[in-house]
Write a protein that holds these residues in place. Structure first.
Motif, short mmCIF file in Angstrom:
data_model
loop_
_atom_site.label_atom_id
_atom_site.label_comp_id
_atom_site.label_asym_id
_atom_site.label_seq_id
_atom_site.Cartn_x
_atom_site.Cartn_y
_atom_site.Cartn_z
N UNK A 82 0.78 -0.98 0.01
CA UNK A 82 0.46 0.13 -0.01
C UNK A 82 0.98 1.27 0.07
N UNK A 83 1.14 1.88 -1.53
CA UNK A 83 1.75 2.71 -1.53
C UNK A 83 1.38 3.97 -0.48
N UNK A 84 1.25 5.43 0.24
CA UNK A 84 0.02 6.14 0.07
C UNK A 84 -0.31 6.91 -1.00
N UNK A 85 -0.12 8.43 -1.92
CA UNK A 85 -0.10 8.27 -2.72
C UNK A 85 -0.70 7.92 -3.57
N UNK A 86 -0.81 6.18 -4.13
CA UNK A 86 -0.92 5.65 -5.06
C UNK A 86 -2.76 5.92 -4.77
N UNK A 87 -2.80 5.13 -3.18
CA UNK A 87 -3.97 4.59 -3.23
C UNK A 87 -4.26 6.26 -3.04
N UNK A 88 -4.15 7.34 -2.27
CA UNK A 88 -4.67 8.31 -1.72
C UNK A 88 -5.41 8.58 -3.17
N UNK A 89 -4.74 8.84 -4.34
CA UNK A 89 -5.69 9.32 -5.27
C UNK A 89 -6.90 8.80 -6.09
N UNK A 129 -9.46 6.08 -3.94
CA UNK A 129 -9.77 6.05 -3.26
C UNK A 129 -10.89 7.22 -2.87
N UNK A 130 -12.53 6.54 -2.78
CA UNK A 130 -13.32 8.03 -2.41
C UNK A 130 -12.48 8.69 -1.05
N UNK A 131 -14.05 10.36 -1.66
CA UNK A 131 -13.26 11.39 -0.97
C UNK A 131 -13.89 11.18 0.40
N UNK A 132 -14.05 10.03 1.01
CA UNK A 132 -14.34 10.18 2.69
C UNK A 132 -13.45 9.29 2.98
N UNK A 133 -12.38 8.70 2.10
CA UNK A 133 -11.19 7.56 2.77
C UNK A 133 -10.07 8.18 2.60
#
Length: 258
Positions: free
Chosen positions: A234-241, A243-247
């Motif tokens: 789980x890479x932080x930036x990759x997954x942040x882009x 994910x749904x807005x509330x996640x």
């Protein structure tokens, strides 16, 4: 309420020893994760949940200087082995004893690993002393702070899920579980903040993979969700882009205020 993520990594920590960790951007400090634990402050009380191998360093880095009570979600090593460092908090308490709450399995593990801490008082100053109690389903900590607990399935053991309520807000901490159903789902519904296990993309027998966690968020409808206990997949930036807005992906040192 204020919650501090002291650690957000899985049992091996992130990055993993002797592994190329190719899925991670190691220049991003949010991808360096110690073992998972949180510190909750509400209505003047400080509650520590779990203590992994880096617990001492986590306390120093996050300026944790007081704990009123300790809750162990379960007895796996990445959540329990740092409990010896509760000794400093025991020193500061009036009776030098730390109240420790867990389920039956957790209490058995505490007694097995820390037999020297199980008396009525410390053997000497500077040593830990634990007064273990079964975690009740409902605890009235203060006039404005309650904690509800529920057992969650985690492979061949159960872990404690925790629901904190204070100031009209609801904070749910469900780590180390492979599903959220029944009473656990009822307690977590429509939380202000929901914190969930988010191990990896591939399915796992005792943890929620990413797909299951996202489906759980959709079903429980929290205002915000934070994912913890993440592996090096789980890479932080990759997954942040994506994910749904509330996640959100949680990271070590993140503070969430309700």
């Amino acid at each position: 309420m204020k919650l501090t993520f002291l650690g957000t990594g899985t049992s091996q920590g992130v990055p993993v020893i002797a592994h190329n960790n190719a899925t991670l951007d190691l220049s991003n400090p949010k991808n360096w994760r110690t073992r998972s634990s949180v510190h909750v402050e509400a209505d003047g009380f400080h509650i520590q949940v779990d203590a992994g191998p880096e617990f001492r360093l986590q306390c120093l880095q996050n300026k944790i200087d007081w704990i009123d009570l300790f809750i162990l979600t379960h007895g796996h090593s990445d959540h329990i082995v740092g409990m010896d460092d509760l000794r400093r908090f025991c020193d500061r308490m009036p009776n030098n004893v730390m109240p420790v709450y867990s389920n039956k399995y957790g209490i058995e593990r505490v007694a097995a690993i820390f037999p020297y801490a199980m008396g009525e008082k410390p053997t000497q100053m500077g040593y830990p002393c634990f007064r273990t109690k079964l975690m009740p389903e409902f605890m009235q900590v203060s006039d404005d702070l309650t904690i509800e607990s529920v057992e969650l399935p985690h492979g061949n053991v159960n872990t404690l899920g925790l629901v904190f309520k204070s100031g009209g807000k609801k904070l749910v901490y469900y780590t180390d579980c492979h599903e959220v159903v029944g009473k656990a789902a009822e307690l977590a519904m429509n939380a202000d903040v929901l914190i969930l296990d988010f191990l990896r993309v591939r399915p796992h027998s005792s943890h929620m993979c990413t797909q299951v966690a996202l489906e759980t968020v959709r079903r429980l409808q929290p205002k915000k969700a934070y994912f913890t206990h993440t592996t090096s997949e789980i890479d932080y930036d990759t997954w942040t882009r994506s994910l749904p807005k509330n996640c959100h992906i949680a990271y070590d040192g993140l503070i969430v205020e309700l």
